[in-house]
Design an enzyme around this catalytic site. Sequence first.
Site, short mmCIF file in Angstrom:
data_model
loop_
_atom_site.label_atom_id
_atom_site.label_comp_id
_atom_site.label_asym_id
_atom_site.label_seq_id
_atom_site.Cartn_x
_atom_site.Cartn_y
_atom_site.Cartn_z
N HIS A 104 0.78 -1.45 0.07
CA HIS A 104 -0.01 0.19 0.05
C HIS A 104 0.98 1.14 0.02
O HIS A 104 1.91 1.29 0.59
CB HIS A 104 -0.83 -0.04 1.21
CG HIS A 104 -0.48 -0.36 2.48
ND1 HIS A 104 0.11 -1.37 3.11
CD2 HIS A 104 0.00 0.73 3.32
CE1 HIS A 104 0.62 -1.43 4.26
NE2 HIS A 104 0.57 -0.21 4.39
N HIS A 106 0.58 5.35 0.86
CA HIS A 106 0.11 6.17 1.93
C HIS A 106 0.13 7.55 0.86
O HIS A 106 1.05 7.86 0.67
CB HIS A 106 0.64 6.40 3.08
CG HIS A 106 0.78 5.30 4.00
ND1 HIS A 106 -0.10 5.08 5.23
CD2 HIS A 106 1.41 4.05 4.09
CE1 HIS A 106 0.08 4.28 5.85
NE2 HIS A 106 0.99 3.66 5.24
P1 5GP Z 1 1.21 0.51 7.35
O1 5GP Z 1 1.74 1.04 8.69
O2 5GP Z 1 1.47 -0.96 6.91
O3 5GP Z 1 2.16 1.33 6.43
O4 5GP Z 1 0.00 1.26 7.10
C1 5GP Z 1 -1.28 0.42 7.51
C2 5GP Z 1 -2.37 1.48 7.28
O5 5GP Z 1 -3.60 0.92 7.61
C3 5GP Z 1 -2.27 2.18 8.92
O6 5GP Z 1 -2.17 3.74 8.60
C4 5GP Z 1 -3.65 1.92 9.38
O7 5GP Z 1 -4.37 3.01 10.07
C5 5GP Z 1 -4.66 1.52 8.17
N1 5GP Z 1 -5.54 0.54 8.66
C6 5GP Z 1 -5.43 -0.79 9.41
N2 5GP Z 1 -6.47 -1.27 9.27
C7 5GP Z 1 -7.36 -0.84 8.48
C8 5GP Z 1 -8.77 -0.90 8.12
O8 5GP Z 1 -9.47 -1.83 8.58
N3 5GP Z 1 -9.40 0.15 7.24
C9 5GP Z 1 -8.83 1.18 7.06
N4 5GP Z 1 -9.28 1.97 5.87
N5 5GP Z 1 -7.68 1.19 7.14
C10 5GP Z 1 -6.88 0.51 7.94
#
Ligand code: 5GP
Length: 117
Positions: A104, A106
């Site tokens: 993903h 951001h």
């Molecule tokens: P990472 O830290 O892996 O780069 O980002 C994962 C992101 O996914 C985090 O910013 C977190 O808030 C978001 N996230 C986790 N679970 C969910 C979810 O069920 N729905 C949505 N919309 N975002 C999520």
Amino acid sequence: MSDTSDCIFCKIVAGELPSTEVLSSERTYAFRDINPGAPTHVLVIPREHVVDNAAGLGAEHGDLLAEMIDTAQRVATQEGVAERGFRLVFNVGPDALNSVPHLHLHVLGGRQLGLMG
Ligand code: 5GP
Ligand code: ZN
């Protein structure tokens, strides 16, 4: 690659978990982060699981990556942050607090961002 049957982002793409759509394209889906770190905080994901994070990307993912960047640019324009600026982030692994193992990107904007957030 991790077990994808339990992947929350795969479930979001499949509509098995709710999300707030921002944009979508043939191979990507963009939705609002559930815990936003900025006024605009959108996640751009490939519809297919493909890799857990950016460390797994290779030349064979070039077209998909270009489509993710294109979606992110369109998100920034649609959200009204394209002119003032925005940040695109791939977190990889525990030191980056990478919590969801489904690639993903951001898209962060809508306020002045410090170097680290
Ligand atoms: P990472 O830290 O892996 O780069 O980002 C994962 C992101 O996914 C985090 O910013 C977190 O808030 C978001 N996230 C986790 N679970 C969910 C979810 O069920 N729905 C949505 N919309 N975002 C999520
Ligand atoms: Zn997945």
